[in-house]
Structure formats: structure tokens, C-alpha cells
Design a protein around this motif. Sequence first.
Motif, PDB file in Angstrom:
ATOM      1  N   ALA A  95       0.418  -1.665  -0.024  1.00  0.00           N
ATOM      2  CA  ALA A  95      -0.171   0.087  -0.446  1.00  0.00           C
ATOM      3  C   ALA A  95       0.934   1.253   0.251  1.00  0.00           C
ATOM      4  O   ALA A  95       1.734   0.851   0.359  1.00  0.00           O
ATOM      5  N   ILE A  96       0.197   2.559   0.067  1.00  0.00           N
ATOM      6  CA  ILE A  96       0.305   3.346  -0.356  1.00  0.00           C
ATOM      7  C   ILE A  96       0.579   4.330   1.034  1.00  0.00           C
ATOM      8  O   ILE A  96      -0.342   4.628   1.118  1.00  0.00           O
ATOM      9  N   LEU A  97       1.742   4.645   1.255  1.00  0.00           N
ATOM     10  CA  LEU A  97       1.302   5.568   2.915  1.00  0.00           C
ATOM     11  C   LEU A  97       2.224   6.983   2.779  1.00  0.00           C
ATOM     12  O   LEU A  97       2.658   7.223   3.162  1.00  0.00           O
ATOM     13  N   PRO A  98       0.812   7.848   2.274  1.00  0.00           N
ATOM     14  CA  PRO A  98       1.427   9.115   2.110  1.00  0.00           C
ATOM     15  C   PRO A  98       2.055  10.119   3.456  1.00  0.00           C
ATOM     16  O   PRO A  98       1.239  10.064   4.303  1.00  0.00           O
ATOM     17  N   ASP A  99       3.080  10.000   4.331  1.00  0.00           N
ATOM     18  CA  ASP A  99       4.002  11.193   5.293  1.00  0.00           C
ATOM     19  C   ASP A  99       5.392  11.000   5.003  1.00  0.00           C
ATOM     20  O   ASP A  99       5.619   9.660   4.930  1.00  0.00           O
ATOM     21  N   HIS A 100       5.667  12.615   5.253  1.00  0.00           N
ATOM     22  CA  HIS A 100       6.740  13.022   4.992  1.00  0.00           C
ATOM     23  C   HIS A 100       7.487  11.893   3.688  1.00  0.00           C
ATOM     24  O   HIS A 100       8.617  11.556   3.249  1.00  0.00           O
ATOM     25  N   VAL A 155       6.256   9.699   0.242  1.00  0.00           N
ATOM     26  CA  VAL A 155       5.346   8.417  -0.025  1.00  0.00           C
ATOM     27  C   VAL A 155       6.102   7.483   1.127  1.00  0.00           C
ATOM     28  O   VAL A 155       7.330   6.975  -0.020  1.00  0.00           O
ATOM     29  N   TYR A 156       6.105   7.430   1.724  1.00  0.00           N
ATOM     30  CA  TYR A 156       5.864   5.444   1.905  1.00  0.00           C
ATOM     31  C   TYR A 156       5.554   4.515   0.892  1.00  0.00           C
ATOM     32  O   TYR A 156       4.196   4.511   1.117  1.00  0.00           O
ATOM     33  N   ILE A 157       5.846   3.695   0.748  1.00  0.00           N
ATOM     34  CA  ILE A 157       5.856   2.107   0.315  1.00  0.00           C
ATOM     35  C   ILE A 157       5.523   0.544   1.666  1.00  0.00           C
ATOM     36  O   ILE A 157       6.440   0.686   1.770  1.00  0.00           O
ATOM     37  N   GLY A 158       4.266   0.938   1.764  1.00  0.00           N
ATOM     38  CA  GLY A 158       4.354  -0.462   2.994  1.00  0.00           C
ATOM     39  C   GLY A 158       3.838  -1.981   2.058  1.00  0.00           C
ATOM     40  O   GLY A 158       3.314  -2.312   1.331  1.00  0.00           O
ATOM     41  N   ARG A 186       1.330   0.023   9.383  1.00  0.00           N
ATOM     42  CA  ARG A 186       2.274   1.053  10.552  1.00  0.00           C
ATOM     43  C   ARG A 186       3.155   1.343   9.675  1.00  0.00           C
ATOM     44  O   ARG A 186       3.534  -0.198   9.266  1.00  0.00           O
ATOM     45  N   ILE A 187       4.136   2.329   9.089  1.00  0.00           N
ATOM     46  CA  ILE A 187       5.577   1.786   8.864  1.00  0.00           C
ATOM     47  C   ILE A 187       5.831   3.013  10.632  1.00  0.00           C
ATOM     48  O   ILE A 187       5.833   4.078  11.106  1.00  0.00           O
ATOM     49  N   TRP A 188       7.031   1.727  10.732  1.00  0.00           N
ATOM     50  CA  TRP A 188       7.756   2.525  11.926  1.00  0.00           C
ATOM     51  C   TRP A 188       9.095   3.284  11.327  1.00  0.00           C
ATOM     52  O   TRP A 188       9.820   2.636  10.361  1.00  0.00           O
ATOM     53  N   ASP A 189       9.626   4.546  10.968  1.00  0.00           N
ATOM     54  CA  ASP A 189      10.526   5.332  10.862  1.00  0.00           C
ATOM     55  C   ASP A 189      10.826   6.074  12.059  1.00  0.00           C
ATOM     56  O   ASP A 189      10.695   7.441  12.276  1.00  0.00           O
ATOM     57  N   THR A 190      12.346   4.999  12.995  1.00  0.00           N
ATOM     58  CA  THR A 190      13.111   6.235  13.927  1.00  0.00           C
ATOM     59  C   THR A 190      13.967   7.249  13.110  1.00  0.00           C
ATOM     60  O   THR A 190      13.548   8.281  14.375  1.00  0.00           O
ATOM     61  N   ARG A 229      12.364   0.486  11.351  1.00  0.00           N
ATOM     62  CA  ARG A 229      12.547   0.812  10.424  1.00  0.00           C
ATOM     63  C   ARG A 229      11.916  -1.017   9.626  1.00  0.00           C
ATOM     64  O   ARG A 229      12.485  -1.458   9.557  1.00  0.00           O
ATOM     65  N   LYS A 230      10.242  -0.708   9.958  1.00  0.00           N
ATOM     66  CA  LYS A 230       9.567  -1.969   9.489  1.00  0.00           C
ATOM     67  C   LYS A 230       8.209  -0.858   8.797  1.00  0.00           C
ATOM     68  O   LYS A 230       7.878  -0.080   9.640  1.00  0.00           O
ATOM     69  N   THR A 231       7.303  -2.420   8.319  1.00  0.00           N
ATOM     70  CA  THR A 231       6.054  -1.895   8.284  1.00  0.00           C
ATOM     71  C   THR A 231       5.281  -3.767   8.998  1.00  0.00           C
ATOM     72  O   THR A 231       5.596  -4.816   8.787  1.00  0.00           O
ATOM     73  N   ASP A 232       5.335  -3.354   9.516  1.00  0.00           N
ATOM     74  CA  ASP A 232       3.846  -4.177  10.527  1.00  0.00           C
ATOM     75  C   ASP A 232       2.338  -3.688  10.521  1.00  0.00           C
ATOM     76  O   ASP A 232       1.931  -2.561  10.623  1.00  0.00           O
ATOM     77  N   VAL A 233       1.674  -4.687  10.753  1.00  0.00           N
ATOM     78  CA  VAL A 233      -0.169  -4.649  11.716  1.00  0.00           C
ATOM     79  C   VAL A 233      -0.522  -4.003  12.834  1.00  0.00           C
ATOM     80  O   VAL A 233       0.825  -5.079  13.642  1.00  0.00           O
TER      81      VAL A 233
END
Length: 338
Positions: free
Chosen positions: A62-67, A69-72, A98-102, A110-114
Motif C-alpha cells: 500500500a501507499i502511505l503518504p507521510d514525510h 510517500v512510503y510504500i508499505g 503502520r510504518i515505523w521510521d525512527t 524501520r519496518k512495516t507491520d500491522v
Amino acid sequence: MPDTPMFQNTISYSGQNLRDALRVVSMATGSLFGARAGVRPGDPGLTTTLSGSTINVSPGTAILPDHGVYIGVLTSTWSGTLNAAHATLDRIDLVYLRIWDTDFDASGLRKTDVVYLAGTPSSTPVAPSPGGTEVALPLATITVPHTGAGSPSVSTAVRPVTVAPGGILPSSSAPSSPYVGQYYDSGTGLLRWNGSAWRQVNPYTPQTSAQVSQPGSFTAGSFTDFPGANWPALTFTVPPSGLVWISIGGAVMNTNTTTASGWMAWRASGGVTEAASEANGLSTVGARTYATRRVLRSWTPGASVTLTPQYLFSSVGTLTTVTRADNGLLAVEPVAAA
């Protein structure tokens, strides 16, 4: 100040550079640097299901726009456990990607998870929201009735979809801040934004009601409804343009006398009212007529209208050989606005 151009040799790119570059291949939202979040239409990935008390989310992207565009990407099925029901109050839970970005959340990850987030039991429950600083995409809500009130149920209605720039977005609601020439599929038709309104651009399918038979006898003197078993009424929704062509046709005859008349017409009820009259019917006098009458109506968009076929004979003779109204067809042709 000059910015870093993308995709050139000898230049090092940060994650921020790459996320910024992805904006240009994401669907715009009308805001500066905006991008629409979501999964691809038709993609079965990131689907939430419930098996007993086990929550499962299928692999997907999925696309998660924030800071930028993240691709999860979730590469394998995620599973979690549903919290037990409250004794007396219902609850709505949320499942989200959720995208974790420290760099932004100081999580050290730094990961993708539910994430499964249980709601608060209440007499008027609402779904919880992810944390304000989280990069998150809602995937599903789970309604959890109180103990003894039924089984939990999953809804994926909160999961958005997105397409590439210029793509046709399937959506039950119109995109916000549309641009001129943007299209979306409402589920009932294809619409285009002309700068001031959404206009349906694809042809509408006509609706028809064919006469089954004549009544066993006709009543003389006034417009009378055909019984539904002989000629069913037709119900339709006025399109966004507000315009519809309405046609009625058939064989109408009355030779009871040289001046005996006969009519086939329709009346409108529901969101619009119009009586049968010379304005919407076809007729004959002392003869037989095979014809169709087609009229254009401008009515309230979205109104539900029922058209009921009617007949009128000034006097009545032997059914079919003298007085006749059969082979009728009532049709509605919605008009797409320019």
C-alpha cells in the motif's frame, strides 16, 4: 536553494529524497505535495479476516503518504488475537498498517507491520484512531458486541484505494479537491469533474416495462391504472443531470363509435408528481393507432420516481376487437449531462 535531482550517477540519495520522488507517481489530493493513500483497486492484499478470536491480515502492499510517500509491504500473513467482549457494552476495534521510521518516531525501528488497536466499550462505540505521529493506513474495523449479543464482524470499508495519476478511482464518494478532467467510478457510473460539478459521462442503460396483457375489462370515463399484473409500474432514480426521456408506445383502438377515443399514458409519483394527460400520452379517435410518444422531463436529481401506465376510454366496446390497449412498452432513458 537548489534541490537534488533524482536518478543521476555519483549522487547519494536519502530515504527522504526517494519518498519525495514517489509523490509524482501518486494520485494528487489537491494540496501541495499531497498524495492519496491506499491499496490498489482489485488487489486482494491487506485483507482483514476473523477466524474465531484470531485476526488475520493477508500479505500486500500500500501507499502511505507521510514525510513523502512510503510504500508499505507486508510479505507474510499477520495474525493477532481479538480482545474479549465486554460484559455489557459494545466496542469497535481498529486494524491498521503502520510504518515505523525512527527518524520521525524515535522508535528505533524501520519496518512495516500491522497494529491491532482495541476500542473503548461504550453504549455509542466509535473506532479508535492511530497515534497522531504514526504513519498509518486503516485496514478494517471490527465490531465486537457485548457478551451474549452476537459474534464480532469485520468491515473493510475504512481501507482506502488509490490509483496512479490520471487513473480512474473506484470510490463510493467523490474525490476531494478534484482537478478538471479527473474521473472516478461511483459504482453506478463513470463521472468527470468539469471544474464546477461531477458529470456522468458514460451512457445510461434504459429501463423498460413491457405490457404483459390487457385487463379482463376496461373502465370508461377517466384515466385508470393498468393492474400491475397486466402492465407493471417502473421505478427509477433521476440522474445527476436531472433529465430523462420517457416513452410510451403501443396499440390503442376504440371503434365503439366514430367519436370514441382511447388513450395510453403514464402518471408519475414518488419524488415527482405528474398526472396522465395529453402531454404524456398517445391517443386514437374512432380508429386504431400504433405509435410511441416520447417526452423530455427535467426533474430533481436523485429523486425516486415511479411511472404507472394508464388507459382512458370515452366508452367501451368488445375487448380487443372494438376497444383495445396492448403491446405497450414504457421506457425511461436517463440523459448524461455535458
